[in-house]
Design a protein around this motif. Structure first.
Motif, PDB file in Angstrom:
ATOM      1  N   ASN A   7       0.833  -1.220   0.000  1.00  0.00           N
ATOM      2  CA  ASN A   7       0.000   0.000   0.000  1.00  0.00           C
ATOM      3  C   ASN A   7       0.862   1.263   0.000  1.00  0.00           C
ATOM      4  O   ASN A   7       0.382   2.339  -0.329  1.00  0.00           O
ATOM      5  CB  ASN A   7      -0.959   0.009   1.196  1.00  0.00           C
ATOM      6  CG  ASN A   7      -2.103  -0.961   1.014  1.00  0.00           C
ATOM      7  OD1 ASN A   7      -2.107  -1.734   0.065  1.00  0.00           O
ATOM      8  ND2 ASN A   7      -3.075  -0.931   1.912  1.00  0.00           N
ATOM      9  N   GLY A  68       1.099  12.207  -9.961  1.00  0.00           N
ATOM     10  CA  GLY A  68       0.596  11.218  -9.017  1.00  0.00           C
ATOM     11  C   GLY A  68      -0.720  11.673  -8.406  1.00  0.00           C
ATOM     12  O   GLY A  68      -1.297  12.691  -8.815  1.00  0.00           O
ATOM     13  N   ALA A  69      -1.159  10.921  -7.397  1.00  0.00           N
ATOM     14  CA  ALA A  69      -2.452  11.221  -6.760  1.00  0.00           C
ATOM     15  C   ALA A  69      -2.393  12.517  -5.948  1.00  0.00           C
ATOM     16  O   ALA A  69      -3.386  13.239  -5.851  1.00  0.00           O
ATOM     17  CB  ALA A  69      -2.858  10.056  -5.870  1.00  0.00           C
ATOM     18  N   THR A  70      -1.236  12.832  -5.377  1.00  0.00           N
ATOM     19  CA  THR A  70      -1.115  14.055  -4.576  1.00  0.00           C
ATOM     20  C   THR A  70      -1.352  15.279  -5.457  1.00  0.00           C
ATOM     21  O   THR A  70      -2.145  16.166  -5.101  1.00  0.00           O
ATOM     22  CB  THR A  70       0.280  14.135  -3.922  1.00  0.00           C
ATOM     23  OG1 THR A  70       0.453  12.981  -3.098  1.00  0.00           O
ATOM     24  CG2 THR A  70       0.447  15.388  -3.088  1.00  0.00           C
ATOM     25  N   HIS A  97      -6.473  10.332   2.849  1.00  0.00           N
ATOM     26  CA  HIS A  97      -5.011  10.418   2.889  1.00  0.00           C
ATOM     27  C   HIS A  97      -4.613  11.892   3.064  1.00  0.00           C
ATOM     28  O   HIS A  97      -5.326  12.786   2.587  1.00  0.00           O
ATOM     29  CB  HIS A  97      -4.473   9.873   1.560  1.00  0.00           C
ATOM     30  CG  HIS A  97      -2.995   9.723   1.521  1.00  0.00           C
ATOM     31  ND1 HIS A  97      -2.168  10.730   1.068  1.00  0.00           N
ATOM     32  CD2 HIS A  97      -2.185   8.699   1.892  1.00  0.00           C
ATOM     33  CE1 HIS A  97      -0.912  10.318   1.132  1.00  0.00           C
ATOM     34  NE2 HIS A  97      -0.889   9.093   1.634  1.00  0.00           N
ATOM     35  N   SER A  99      -2.705  13.663   1.458  1.00  0.00           N
ATOM     36  CA  SER A  99      -2.623  14.364   0.162  1.00  0.00           C
ATOM     37  C   SER A  99      -3.979  14.922  -0.262  1.00  0.00           C
ATOM     38  O   SER A  99      -4.052  15.732  -1.190  1.00  0.00           O
ATOM     39  CB  SER A  99      -2.091  13.414  -0.921  1.00  0.00           C
ATOM     40  OG  SER A  99      -2.975  12.325  -1.080  1.00  0.00           O
ATOM     41  N   MET A 143     -12.836   8.659  -0.308  1.00  0.00           N
ATOM     42  CA  MET A 143     -11.915   7.770  -1.015  1.00  0.00           C
ATOM     43  C   MET A 143     -12.578   6.419  -1.348  1.00  0.00           C
ATOM     44  O   MET A 143     -13.600   6.062  -0.732  1.00  0.00           O
ATOM     45  CB  MET A 143     -10.655   7.552  -0.169  1.00  0.00           C
ATOM     46  CG  MET A 143     -10.895   6.731   1.075  1.00  0.00           C
ATOM     47  SD  MET A 143      -9.673   6.970   2.427  1.00  0.00           S
ATOM     48  CE  MET A 143      -8.118   7.062   1.607  1.00  0.00           C
ATOM     49  N   ASN A 147      -6.083   3.580   2.770  1.00  0.00           N
ATOM     50  CA  ASN A 147      -4.708   3.095   2.656  1.00  0.00           C
ATOM     51  C   ASN A 147      -4.215   2.409   3.922  1.00  0.00           C
ATOM     52  O   ASN A 147      -3.382   1.519   3.873  1.00  0.00           O
ATOM     53  CB  ASN A 147      -3.769   4.244   2.291  1.00  0.00           C
ATOM     54  CG  ASN A 147      -3.999   5.477   3.132  1.00  0.00           C
ATOM     55  OD1 ASN A 147      -5.090   6.063   3.096  1.00  0.00           O
ATOM     56  ND2 ASN A 147      -3.008   5.888   3.892  1.00  0.00           N
ATOM     57  N   ASP A 172     -10.703   9.578  -4.262  1.00  0.00           N
ATOM     58  CA  ASP A 172      -9.287   9.234  -4.357  1.00  0.00           C
ATOM     59  C   ASP A 172      -9.211   7.708  -4.492  1.00  0.00           C
ATOM     60  O   ASP A 172      -9.502   6.983  -3.535  1.00  0.00           O
ATOM     61  CB  ASP A 172      -8.575   9.722  -3.079  1.00  0.00           C
ATOM     62  CG  ASP A 172      -7.167   9.182  -2.935  1.00  0.00           C
ATOM     63  OD1 ASP A 172      -6.661   8.552  -3.878  1.00  0.00           O
ATOM     64  OD2 ASP A 172      -6.570   9.398  -1.855  1.00  0.00           O
ATOM     65  N   ALA A 174      -6.511   5.891  -5.242  1.00  0.00           N
ATOM     66  CA  ALA A 174      -5.109   5.434  -5.259  1.00  0.00           C
ATOM     67  C   ALA A 174      -4.960   3.990  -4.757  1.00  0.00           C
ATOM     68  O   ALA A 174      -4.101   3.262  -5.238  1.00  0.00           O
ATOM     69  CB  ALA A 174      -4.244   6.379  -4.426  1.00  0.00           C
ATOM     70  N   GLN A 175      -5.782   3.588  -3.786  1.00  0.00           N
ATOM     71  CA  GLN A 175      -5.625   2.224  -3.264  1.00  0.00           C
ATOM     72  C   GLN A 175      -6.563   1.220  -3.933  1.00  0.00           C
ATOM     73  O   GLN A 175      -6.420   0.017  -3.727  1.00  0.00           O
ATOM     74  CB  GLN A 175      -5.838   2.202  -1.738  1.00  0.00           C
ATOM     75  CG  GLN A 175      -4.771   2.944  -0.963  1.00  0.00           C
ATOM     76  CD  GLN A 175      -3.375   2.314  -1.048  1.00  0.00           C
ATOM     77  OE1 GLN A 175      -3.210   1.170  -1.471  1.00  0.00           O
ATOM     78  NE2 GLN A 175      -2.367   3.070  -0.672  1.00  0.00           N
ATOM     79  N   SER A 194      -2.278   6.942  -8.587  1.00  0.00           N
ATOM     80  CA  SER A 194      -0.814   6.957  -8.740  1.00  0.00           C
ATOM     81  C   SER A 194      -0.346   5.617  -9.284  1.00  0.00           C
ATOM     82  O   SER A 194      -0.704   4.567  -8.723  1.00  0.00           O
ATOM     83  CB  SER A 194      -0.160   7.122  -7.360  1.00  0.00           C
ATOM     84  OG  SER A 194       0.122   8.450  -7.090  1.00  0.00           O
ATOM     85  N   HIS A 196       2.521   4.074  -9.137  1.00  0.00           N
ATOM     86  CA  HIS A 196       3.410   3.218  -8.336  1.00  0.00           C
ATOM     87  C   HIS A 196       2.663   2.374  -7.305  1.00  0.00           C
ATOM     88  O   HIS A 196       3.235   1.504  -6.661  1.00  0.00           O
ATOM     89  CB  HIS A 196       4.498   4.055  -7.650  1.00  0.00           C
ATOM     90  CG  HIS A 196       4.011   4.905  -6.526  1.00  0.00           C
ATOM     91  ND1 HIS A 196       4.172   4.534  -5.207  1.00  0.00           N
ATOM     92  CD2 HIS A 196       3.356   6.087  -6.492  1.00  0.00           C
ATOM     93  CE1 HIS A 196       3.656   5.471  -4.424  1.00  0.00           C
ATOM     94  NE2 HIS A 196       3.153   6.424  -5.183  1.00  0.00           N
ATOM     95  N   LYS A 197       1.357   2.623  -7.153  1.00  0.00           N
ATOM     96  CA  LYS A 197       0.562   1.797  -6.231  1.00  0.00           C
ATOM     97  C   LYS A 197       0.118   0.496  -6.891  1.00  0.00           C
ATOM     98  O   LYS A 197      -0.398  -0.391  -6.233  1.00  0.00           O
ATOM     99  CB  LYS A 197      -0.687   2.552  -5.752  1.00  0.00           C
ATOM    100  CG  LYS A 197      -0.418   3.878  -5.074  1.00  0.00           C
ATOM    101  CD  LYS A 197       0.114   3.700  -3.674  1.00  0.00           C
ATOM    102  CE  LYS A 197       0.242   5.051  -2.988  1.00  0.00           C
ATOM    103  NZ  LYS A 197       0.961   4.957  -1.723  1.00  0.00           N
TER     104      LYS A 197
HETATM  105  N1  PLP Z   1      -4.157   8.577  -1.695  1.00  0.00           N
HETATM  106  C1  PLP Z   1      -3.952   7.421  -1.047  1.00  0.00           C
HETATM  107  C2  PLP Z   1      -5.126   6.660  -0.533  1.00  0.00           C
HETATM  108  C3  PLP Z   1      -2.661   6.943  -0.851  1.00  0.00           C
HETATM  109  O1  PLP Z   1      -2.461   5.799  -0.194  1.00  0.00           O
HETATM  110  C4  PLP Z   1      -1.574   7.717  -1.330  1.00  0.00           C
HETATM  111  C5  PLP Z   1      -0.175   7.280  -1.087  1.00  0.00           C
HETATM  112  O2  PLP Z   1       0.113   6.614  -0.113  1.00  0.00           O
HETATM  113  C6  PLP Z   1      -1.837   8.902  -2.017  1.00  0.00           C
HETATM  114  C7  PLP Z   1      -3.144   9.306  -2.177  1.00  0.00           C
HETATM  115  C8  PLP Z   1      -0.733   9.773  -2.565  1.00  0.00           C
HETATM  116  O3  PLP Z   1      -0.065   9.134  -3.595  1.00  0.00           O
HETATM  117  P1  PLP Z   1       1.290   9.765  -4.195  1.00  0.00           P
HETATM  118  O4  PLP Z   1       2.220   9.933  -3.037  1.00  0.00           O
HETATM  119  O5  PLP Z   1       1.760   8.767  -5.173  1.00  0.00           O
HETATM  120  O6  PLP Z   1       0.918  11.057  -4.807  1.00  0.00           O
END
Ligand code: PLP
Length: 391
Positions: A7, A68-70, A97, A99, A143, A147, A172, A174-175, A194, A196-197
């Protein structure tokens, strides 16, 4: 070292690595350049956009490539900050998160209303339904999956409610993306992720948004004026290659859904993976008195377990000891003596700071085997026995 921190980030998939290397050699031009090498790179970028749009069920121009997601979340809040009137509130879950939480706080300050979360870590749909009848927020933010706990949120019901009341909804993802099918997210107006997840490279992701999003990053006219800066062509191509692999794996693992299930808030997950994770958790619960699992009774991502260890040691000590035994796990948050604050996610679920300081997160990938899960279980029991004997 056996990796149980998917994660946080994942190793790049071979297919994604190969796609990246090929793209770096093949697309040497800047997509904005007028010559053939430039337009070749631009075409590749647009093909990737079309492929992702087809998976997400949206228009290709709804997608903006980001780092990325941020960055995606920051772009979104900046856009709504400029768009919404001063008296308009934003509703957001407290388990997002950082971000997402931090740009929301930065732009909206006292105009944020936090949506309650139950003790299993699930955002209240009832609260949203009740309050949508009274007030119209400018944006709702929840979300797809958390995460820390892996708890899956009722984003489809929330997105449906928001549509009914004509309120924009941001999720969001990302996960979620790479662990569960992307097509499930089609109902969300705005989405972030993102690479890389899910086995893609770091530093690339996307925002699904409208055509008229205000850019956060100013400069050139890239991305139809929605995000300036030379695009990461190889990164985008590699990200799509990774996503395709995950989607194919899921298609093989997921059982067909019967029509009864599809009408409920049921989430179709790989049963075999869930069974292994559950066996791991049962083994630990049997061996370690006082162990808690955050969100245990909620639907959780198949790969995540968030353990709140009994009163024997703080989580940093756990992580170090497990590291020495060859396992990479994560802290949800550090000890109160450490520099990190206790997890805001566990806090929202009504856990105390001291309990939160004993939390460790184990998150697996598609390639993690049952033997690896069981080896981790044995290592945790071993550390517990040692720590309990000395404390
Ligand atoms: N959102 C969630 C749920 C995440 O777990 C993460 C990273 O851990 C992010 C957003 C941010 O991703 P990034 O750092 O790749 O921008």
């Amino acid at each position: 070292m056996i990796y149980f921190d998917y994660n946080a980030t994942t190793k790049i998939l071979p297919e994604a690595k190969e796609a990246w290397i090929k793209a770096v050699d093949e697309y040497i031009g800047n997509p904005s350049s007028p010559h053939r090498l430039g337009s070749r790179a631009e075409t590749a970028l647009n093909n990737a956009r079309e492929e992702l749009a087809a998976m997400l069920g949206c228009h290709p121009l709804d997608i903006v490539w980001t780092s990325g997601a941020t960055e995606a979340a920051n772009t979104l809040f900046h856009h709504f900050y400029l768009k919404l009137t001063d008296n308009c509130n934003v509703w957001i879950s407290p388990i997002e998160h950082p971000s997402v939480l931090e740009p929301a706080r930065f732009y909206f300050k006292s105009r944020i209303r936090f949506i309650p979360v139950d003790k299993e870590g699930v955002v209240s749909v009832k609260w949203i339904r009740t309050n949508l009848g009274v007030e119209k927020p400018g944006l709702v933010v929840v979300m797809a999956a958390n995460n820390e706990t892996g708890v899956i949120q009722p984003f489809k019901e929330i997105a449906t409610l928001c549509r009914e009341y004509n309120v924009p909804f941001f999720c969001d993802a990302a996960q979620w993306i790479g662990k569960l099918p992307v097509k499930e997210l089609a109902i969300c107006d705005f989405l972030s992720a993102s690479a890389h997840k899910f086995g893609g490279p770091r530093g690339v992701g996307f925002l699904k948004c409208g055509h008229n999003i205000t850019p956060l990053i100013l400069g050139g006219p890239q991305e139809e004026g929605r995000r300036a800066g030379t695009e990461n062509v190889a990164g985008v191509i590699s990200m799509i290659a990774a996503l395709k692999v995950c989607e194919q794996l899921l298609a093989r693992m997921l059982k067909p859904v019967n029509s009864d299930d599809s009408t409920k808030s049921f989430v179709n997950q790989p049963e075999e993976k869930i069974a292994i994770r559950n066996e791991f958790e049962k083994g630990l619960l049997d061996a370690i008195p006082g162990l808690l699992i955050a969100g245990r009774n909620a639907q959780r991502l198949w790969n995540t377990t968030h353990l709140i260890m009994p009163q024997t040691a703080c989580n940093v000590r756990w992580v170090v000891k497990l590291d020495k035994l060859g396992f990479a796990v994560s802290t949800g948050s550090a000890c109160s003596s450490g520099k990190e604050k206790p997890s805001h996610v566990l806090k929202a679920m009504n856990y105390g700071d001291e309990q939160a300081s004993r939390a460790i997160r184990c998150s697996s990938g598609f390639s993690t085997t049952k033997d690896e899960w069981m080896a981790l279980k044995n290592a945790i029991v071993k550390v517990y026995t040692e720590v309990a004997a000395t404390s």
